[in-house]
Design an enzyme around this catalytic site. Structure first.
Site, PDB file in Angstrom:
ATOM      1  N   ASP A 136      15.249  -1.906  12.232  1.00  0.00           N
ATOM      2  CA  ASP A 136      16.003  -1.359  13.389  1.00  0.00           C
ATOM      3  C   ASP A 136      17.361  -1.310  12.938  1.00  0.00           C
ATOM      4  OD1 ASP A 136      14.007  -1.345  15.443  1.00  0.00           O
ATOM      5  OD2 ASP A 136      14.657  -3.224  16.433  1.00  0.00           O
ATOM      6  N   ARG A 187      13.332   6.499  11.554  1.00  0.00           N
ATOM      7  CA  ARG A 187      13.162   6.770  12.952  1.00  0.00           C
ATOM      8  C   ARG A 187      14.322   7.321  13.536  1.00  0.00           C
ATOM      9  NH1 ARG A 187      13.299   1.349  15.812  1.00  0.00           N
ATOM     10  NH2 ARG A 187      11.024   0.946  15.544  1.00  0.00           N
TER      11      ARG A 187
HETATM   12  P1  FDA Z   1      19.047   9.507  27.101  1.00  0.00           P
HETATM   13  O1  FDA Z   1      19.851   8.203  27.199  1.00  0.00           O
HETATM   14  O2  FDA Z   1      19.452  10.750  27.008  1.00  0.00           O
HETATM   15  O3  FDA Z   1      17.600   9.496  28.030  1.00  0.00           O
HETATM   16  C1  FDA Z   1      16.982  10.579  28.454  1.00  0.00           C
HETATM   17  C2  FDA Z   1      15.923  10.188  29.635  1.00  0.00           C
HETATM   18  O4  FDA Z   1      15.266   9.044  29.078  1.00  0.00           O
HETATM   19  C3  FDA Z   1      16.657   9.671  30.746  1.00  0.00           C
HETATM   20  O5  FDA Z   1      17.046  10.776  31.540  1.00  0.00           O
HETATM   21  C4  FDA Z   1      15.731   8.636  31.370  1.00  0.00           C
HETATM   22  O6  FDA Z   1      14.646   9.502  32.165  1.00  0.00           O
HETATM   23  C5  FDA Z   1      14.865   8.215  30.295  1.00  0.00           C
HETATM   24  N1  FDA Z   1      15.485   6.998  29.888  1.00  0.00           N
HETATM   25  C6  FDA Z   1      16.250   6.468  28.836  1.00  0.00           C
HETATM   26  N2  FDA Z   1      16.663   5.348  28.749  1.00  0.00           N
HETATM   27  C7  FDA Z   1      16.020   4.669  29.819  1.00  0.00           C
HETATM   28  C8  FDA Z   1      16.216   3.425  30.238  1.00  0.00           C
HETATM   29  N3  FDA Z   1      16.542   2.402  29.614  1.00  0.00           N
HETATM   30  N4  FDA Z   1      15.521   3.159  31.493  1.00  0.00           N
HETATM   31  C9  FDA Z   1      14.706   4.038  31.949  1.00  0.00           C
HETATM   32  N5  FDA Z   1      14.653   5.478  31.746  1.00  0.00           N
HETATM   33  C10 FDA Z   1      15.533   5.903  30.448  1.00  0.00           C
HETATM   34  N6  FDA Z   1      18.659   2.474  19.408  1.00  0.00           N
HETATM   35  C11 FDA Z   1      19.496   1.825  18.077  1.00  0.00           C
HETATM   36  O7  FDA Z   1      20.468   1.906  18.245  1.00  0.00           O
HETATM   37  N7  FDA Z   1      18.881   1.247  17.165  1.00  0.00           N
HETATM   38  C12 FDA Z   1      17.347   1.127  16.873  1.00  0.00           C
HETATM   39  O8  FDA Z   1      16.775   0.715  15.963  1.00  0.00           O
HETATM   40  C13 FDA Z   1      16.650   1.670  18.206  1.00  0.00           C
HETATM   41  N8  FDA Z   1      15.256   1.621  18.149  1.00  0.00           N
HETATM   42  C14 FDA Z   1      14.645   2.484  19.314  1.00  0.00           C
HETATM   43  C15 FDA Z   1      13.120   2.405  18.991  1.00  0.00           C
HETATM   44  C16 FDA Z   1      12.513   3.432  19.777  1.00  0.00           C
HETATM   45  C17 FDA Z   1      11.209   3.532  19.851  1.00  0.00           C
HETATM   46  C18 FDA Z   1      13.258   4.100  20.972  1.00  0.00           C
HETATM   47  C19 FDA Z   1      12.567   4.936  21.792  1.00  0.00           C
HETATM   48  C20 FDA Z   1      14.661   3.807  21.187  1.00  0.00           C
HETATM   49  C21 FDA Z   1      15.251   3.088  20.149  1.00  0.00           C
HETATM   50  N9  FDA Z   1      16.664   2.968  20.181  1.00  0.00           N
HETATM   51  C22 FDA Z   1      17.437   2.168  19.210  1.00  0.00           C
HETATM   52  C23 FDA Z   1      17.255   3.280  21.441  1.00  0.00           C
HETATM   53  C24 FDA Z   1      18.065   4.376  21.515  1.00  0.00           C
HETATM   54  O9  FDA Z   1      19.142   4.587  20.603  1.00  0.00           O
HETATM   55  C25 FDA Z   1      18.465   4.995  23.025  1.00  0.00           C
HETATM   56  O10 FDA Z   1      19.504   3.942  23.391  1.00  0.00           O
HETATM   57  C26 FDA Z   1      17.494   5.095  23.901  1.00  0.00           C
HETATM   58  O11 FDA Z   1      16.166   5.588  23.436  1.00  0.00           O
HETATM   59  C27 FDA Z   1      17.847   5.738  25.257  1.00  0.00           C
HETATM   60  O12 FDA Z   1      18.290   7.175  24.636  1.00  0.00           O
HETATM   61  P2  FDA Z   1      17.109   8.555  24.786  1.00  0.00           P
HETATM   62  O13 FDA Z   1      16.843   9.300  23.267  1.00  0.00           O
HETATM   63  O14 FDA Z   1      15.828   8.261  25.478  1.00  0.00           O
HETATM   64  O15 FDA Z   1      18.064   9.558  25.845  1.00  0.00           O
END
Ligand code: FDA
Length: 312
Positions: A136, A187
């Protein structure tokens, strides 16, 4: 602006011992307690049960033993033991062999040599069992050390390992090119940590635009990209860019966090895409949980309702 403010607020609250005590008391104690929406449980046995349910739906998993920023070598050794135990139990249970680890949990906050030693011990056990291990990415103070450690183990010959790049960081294009040259897997995430404007984009539109650019680079030049997001706009763009770059659905995967956008996970599966769910477990769940609240303040309402329900 609101999103950035929420991230700041929740990362400050994540330091609160009082909140941590309250959350630890209520968050996990019942099968429907609030933290269980995002965290599989405190033990690897609970995480395996969750993983089995997800796999029955056609999803794949990556198990993450929660913990970060350990304060001593002894704590890092305890985390190492936790991972070695998890590897054994995952093998016995027969679920997918895929782990996510944080280097600050294995000693990066104390010294780099300890981290490399501990990581190698995880990778040795993982290689024997044919596991894939994802490192990560944490806050930007660790980006260089994380990538350097990753590169060190890769060059020693551990190739069952990949890393994470965050689109919020201004440096990420260079990092992707560096990892692509090795032929290693990335990732791609937006980034979950509070960062200064000098190193990171703070506006959602800029983070999203960078995500699209970096994903394009990954589909053109990367190795088995993992598109880790719950954002339907990013997911649609990923499908378009993959198709335009001639990358077939079995040459990349979408990844999402346990408990978030289960509807989208199911829809992608039904369309024939690969979807991996990140399944966190362990006693040290509070900082991870707070990052999930910071991403979507509406989750706070859900937590408050759960606590009130339990207290009635
Ligand atoms: P965004 O935040 O724009 O959200 C898009 C939509 O997703 C929202 O409108 C909502 O519907 C849904 N959503 C997002 N977060 C939500 C929540 N907490 N609860 C409910 N709904 C939610 N980060 C990092 O810094 N280091 C890492 O190693 C990882 N590893 C990692 C693994 C995996 C498999 C995932 C999916 C994510 C990570 N992350 C991470 C976290 C990542 O950086 C990020 O903070 C979250 O995925 C939220 O961003 P989105 O891309 O989902 O988009």
């Amino acid at each position: 602006m609101v999103a950035a403010l929420a991230k700041v607020t929740f990362s400050v609250l994540a330091e609160s011992r009082f909140l941590k005590r309250v959350a630890s008391r209520y968050g996990m104690r019942q099968p429907d307690s609030f933290a269980r929406r995002f965290i599989a449980g405190e033990s690897v046995t609970e995480a395996i049960l969750v993983a089995q349910t997800l796999e029955r739906q056609g999803l794949t998993v990556s198990l993450d033993l929660l913990g970060e920023s350990v304060a001593s070598r002894e704590e890092a050794l305890r985390a190492l033991d936790g991972y070695l135990q998890a590897i054994g139990e995952i093998e016995r249970a027969g679920i997918g062999r895929n782990l996510s680890v944080k280097l600050s949990q294995l000693g990066l906050t104390t010294d780099r040599a300890t981290t490399v030693d501990n990581l190698r011990r995880v990778l040795d056990a993982a290689s024997k069992g044919e596991f894939f291990v994802r490192i990560d990415m944490e806050g930007s103070q660790y980006t260089d050390a994380t990538l350097d450690t990753f590169e060190t183990v890769w060059e020693i010959g551990y190739h069952n390992v990949g890393v994470v790049v965050q689109s919020t960081l201004r440096r990420s294009e260079q990092d992707i090119r560096r990892v692509n040259k090795l032929g290693a897997r990335i990732r791609l995430v937006k980034g979950a940590y509070r960062e200064a404007r000098e190193v990171a984009y703070n506006r959602k539109a800029d983070v999203d635009a960078a995500y699209v650019d970096l994903m394009t680079l990954l589909f053109r030049e990367g190795t088995y990209p993992a598109i880790a997001t719950h954002d339907p706009v990013m997911i649609d763009r990923a499908k378009q860019i993959a198709a335009a770059s001639g990358v077939r659905p079995d040459a990349f995967e979408f990844q999402m966090l346990y408990g978030i956008r289960r509807d989208l996970q199911a829809a992608l599966l039904a369309e024939g895409f690969r979807v991996r769910v990140y399944v966190p477990f362990g006693a040290e769940w509070f900082p991870y949980f707070m990052r999930r609240l910071g991403e979507r303040p509406a989750n706070v309402g859900f937590v408050v309702r759960s606590v009130l329900r339990e207290k009635l």
